[in-house]
Design an enzyme around this catalytic site. Structure first.
Site, short mmCIF file in Angstrom:
data_model
loop_
_atom_site.label_atom_id
_atom_site.label_comp_id
_atom_site.label_asym_id
_atom_site.label_seq_id
_atom_site.Cartn_x
_atom_site.Cartn_y
_atom_site.Cartn_z
N ASP A 118 35.31 52.05 41.96
CA ASP A 118 34.59 51.34 40.83
C ASP A 118 34.51 49.86 41.39
OD1 ASP A 118 35.18 53.48 39.35
OD2 ASP A 118 36.57 52.66 37.97
N ASP B 75 32.28 56.64 41.97
CA ASP B 75 31.71 55.89 41.00
C ASP B 75 31.69 54.52 41.21
OD1 ASP B 75 32.06 58.36 39.95
OD2 ASP B 75 34.00 57.95 38.80
#
Length: 564
Positions: free
Chosen positions: A385, A406
């Protein structure tokens, strides 16, 4: 004293041109009204044919108006729409604009109730308190954005869709924080509290999307040139754009009114202290020069700090570093080393690092929830992230982004152009996913556009599975075009969020990419994955149409390609 003589040829020509312009505008306006009537009539006619039940009524027992029926028919939550708009004063005589404004007004009222619900918790454990605190901030952002929407012209369709998309994102992010706390009762609490406001927001978004399409059809959309010699383009937030023209010449470091330096040679030693001095809601840029050094602080550019321009000495020289992370108890939304909420923000020649490491899971280096924001020659360095493109319109040029899981995610309308995207070695047992886009509603105008970038490994990843992304939400939208992909990309390309496939409602696309990892021959066979876009389809995700960049990026003096 006025002279009442014969007009000369020049004045006569000017008068004739003026008459033609007024006539043209009148024709367009009349065409708009006629088209709205036609479309409303068609929608209502269809509704009447398809609805065998008794027509809905207003609170006073009168049948719902034609306008209410037409507007509610395009929404996802029709029952809630009829309930909401049917309670509007004089609903049967209200225009679509008045009904839209009323829909926004009642959504503000509902969200204010939601905010009270999240603010009144007592005797909470740390995880619950952190999640509820994140929700208080997020719902506050949603209310502020809706208030701005209330004061905006209905002709500003791009702005209104962007802002209402962000309001939906704020509520969804609140729900994400509650789910992260891993307490079923808290999740249920959030679902119950947010149900009405989420549906109302979605309906308002659907209505403005539909009205915008009508306006587009007759070429009556804002920022379009009328076919006249003296027409002017109307741009988003004109005072702010005019203010940004101060950036057009000279060395920004020399123009800085605030200097930050670790060695004491500036006015402040920390970035946080410098931001505290920035005037609130300033239409003109406040330039902050941050000298080289590693600044160990979590920085927040608050929502009232508009048009902050932050300039460093280089993306590897001026570095902001911190280590908040999910494993140690901070919701993902609040882990960012550098978080931006104030619109019109720009940073250049800086680095943002989250030092938590892969074992700490979600740990954001940069989180941006600011409209019309720009990052130029910056580095975002973390693992899971890394880059949270949370909401609103954003542009990144010549940046470097490092991460594992991600590591480019969120629900902004964002374009990454000529950036280096560098997956790195994750924890043992993990696989890399570059993107995780969070579009929840089909009417949101959000997505991740990766244009003319380079995707290559930072480390030796021959034994690591690396994918282009996975769909975080049901309408996840990600387009990668004209970019270089090295051979380490898994031939399948994309990974499901759960199970063995993705929702049919996603929009994933690859267009004219190059490199040994760019072949789409063995890509996953998802209905939502497009590997053969036309140029016209792909062009929708370039700077000009996707983030309206031609109207606000030129004043920043950051280079950009508006289309192909």
């Amino acid at each position: 004293m006025s002279s009442y003589g014969r007009l000369d040829e020049h004045e006569q020509a000017k008068l004739e041109a003026s008459r033609k312009t007024k006539k043209r505008i009148a024709i367009i306006a009349i065409s708009s009204i006629v088209l709205v009537c036609i479309v409303v009539g068609a929608v209502v006619g269809t509704t009447a044919r398809d609805n065998s039940k008794k027509p809905p009524t207003e609170n006073n027992g009168e049948p719902i108006s034609v306008s209410v029926k037409a507007l509610c028919d395009v929404t996802l939550h029709k029952e809630k729409c009829f309930e909401t708009l049917g309670s509007a004063p004089n609903a049967s005589r209200s225009s679509p604009e008045e009904l839209f404004k009323y829909a926004v007004k009642v959504t503000i009222t509902e969200l204010s109730k939601v905010l009270d619900g999240f603010s009144n918790g007592e005797h909470m454990d740390n995880a619950t308190s952190a999640a509820m605190g994140a929700c208080v901030e997020l719902i506050g952002l949603a209310v502020d954005q809706l208030n701005e929407t209330m004061t905006s012209s209905l002709k500003n369709f791009d702005d209104l869709r962007t802002w209402l998309s962000s309001v939906g994102t704020y509520q969804e992010t609140c729900m994400d924080a509650l789910v992260e706390a891993n307490k079923p009762s808290l999740t249920t609490f959030g679902e119950n509290h947010l149900k009405n406001s989420t549906e109302m927001t979605s309906n308002a978004l659907a209505i403005i999307t539909w009205l915008g399409k009508i306006a587009d059809t007759v070429k009556f959309r804002r920022r379009r040139l009328l076919e006249t010699g003296n027409a002017k383009v109307v741009v988003a937030d004109l005072p702010m754009m005019e203010g940004r023209r101060l950036l057009e010449s000279g060395d920004l470091k020399k123009k800085a009114t605030i200097v930050v330096a670790k060695d004491g040679s500036g006015k402040y030693r920390t970035i946080g202290e410098a931001l505290a001095e920035v005037e609130e809601k300033n239409e003109k840029p406040t330039i902050i020069y941050v000298k080289k050094g590693v600044y160990l602080e979590n920085v927040r550019v608050e929502k009232t700090k508009w048009n902050v321009v932050m300039v460093g000495d280089g993306q590897s020289k001026t570095i902001v570093s911190a280590g908040l992370n999910f494993i140690d108890g901070t919701p993902t939304f609040e882990t960012a080393t550098f978080a931006v909420f104030g619109k019109g923000f720009m940073a250049r020649d800086m680095g943002f690092i989250n030092t938590a490491g892969p074992a700490k899971h979600q740990a954001v280096a940069l989180m941006v929830s600011a409209d019309l924001s720009v990052f130029y020659k910056c580095t975002m360095d973390a693992f899971q992230d890394t880059m949270y493109a949370h909401a609103q319109r954003q542009f990144y040029r010549d940046c470097v982004i490092l991460g594992t899981v991600d590591f480019i995610f969120g629900n902004a309308a964002v374009v990454f152009q000529k950036c280096e995207i560098l997956p790195r070695r994750p924890m043992k047992g993990q696989q890399n996913t570059i993107t995780a886009q969070g579009r929840k509603d089909p009417n949101q105008n959000t997505g991740i556009s990766i244009h003319n970038c380079t995707i290559k490994p930072l480390d030796n990843l021959t034994d690591i599975q690396t994918f282009l992304g996975r769909p975080w939400k049901d309408f996840s939208t990600t387009v990668i075009m004209k970019s270089f992909m090295d051979k380490f990309i898994n031939p399948k390309g994309w990974l499901p969020w759960t199970g063995d496939t993705a929702p049919d409602t996603i929009f994933y696309a690859e267009y004219l990419n190059s490199g040994p990892g760019a072949s789409t021959k063995n890509r996953v066979k998802w209905q939502g994955l497009k590997t053969s876009l036309t140029k016209k389809e792909a062009n929708k995700f370039t700077v000009k149409p996707f983030i309206d960049g031609n109207n606000w990026l030129p004043a920043t003096k950051v280079p950009f390609n508006s289309d192909f």
